[in-house]
Design a protein around this motif. Structure first.
Motif: not given
Length: 77
Positions: A59-77
């Motif tokens: 969560r911290s890495m996403v907030d800092q822009g190091i990583l980003e979240t994306a929907p799973a390609s298989d449609g799961s969460a």
């Protein structure tokens, strides 16, 4: 003993990166992401981290822009 200094506003990109990374778990997560891991469970099983620690770090890495979240390609969460 050396007092820890914050490099958050420093002009040096290396110093700012060290401020963002902060601990060795974060660096290991970055390593695994570069090797292709993408799912929470993959990180958890590969690194053997407690789920709560991994969740906070990601969560911290996403907030800092190091990583980003994306929907799973298989449609799961």
């Amino acid at each position: 003993m050396v007092k820890r200094t914050s490099f958050e506003g420093d002009a040096c990109p290396i110093a700012r990166a060290l401020e963002a990374i902060g601990d060795w778990w974060t660096l290991l997560i970055i390593r695994e992401a570069l090797f292709g891991l993408r799912r929470f469970g993959e990180f958890q099983s590969k690194l053997g981290m407690a789920r709560n620690i991994l969740s906070v770090r990601l969560r911290s890495m996403v907030d800092q822009g190091i990583l980003e979240t994306a929907p799973a390609s298989d449609g799961s969460a």
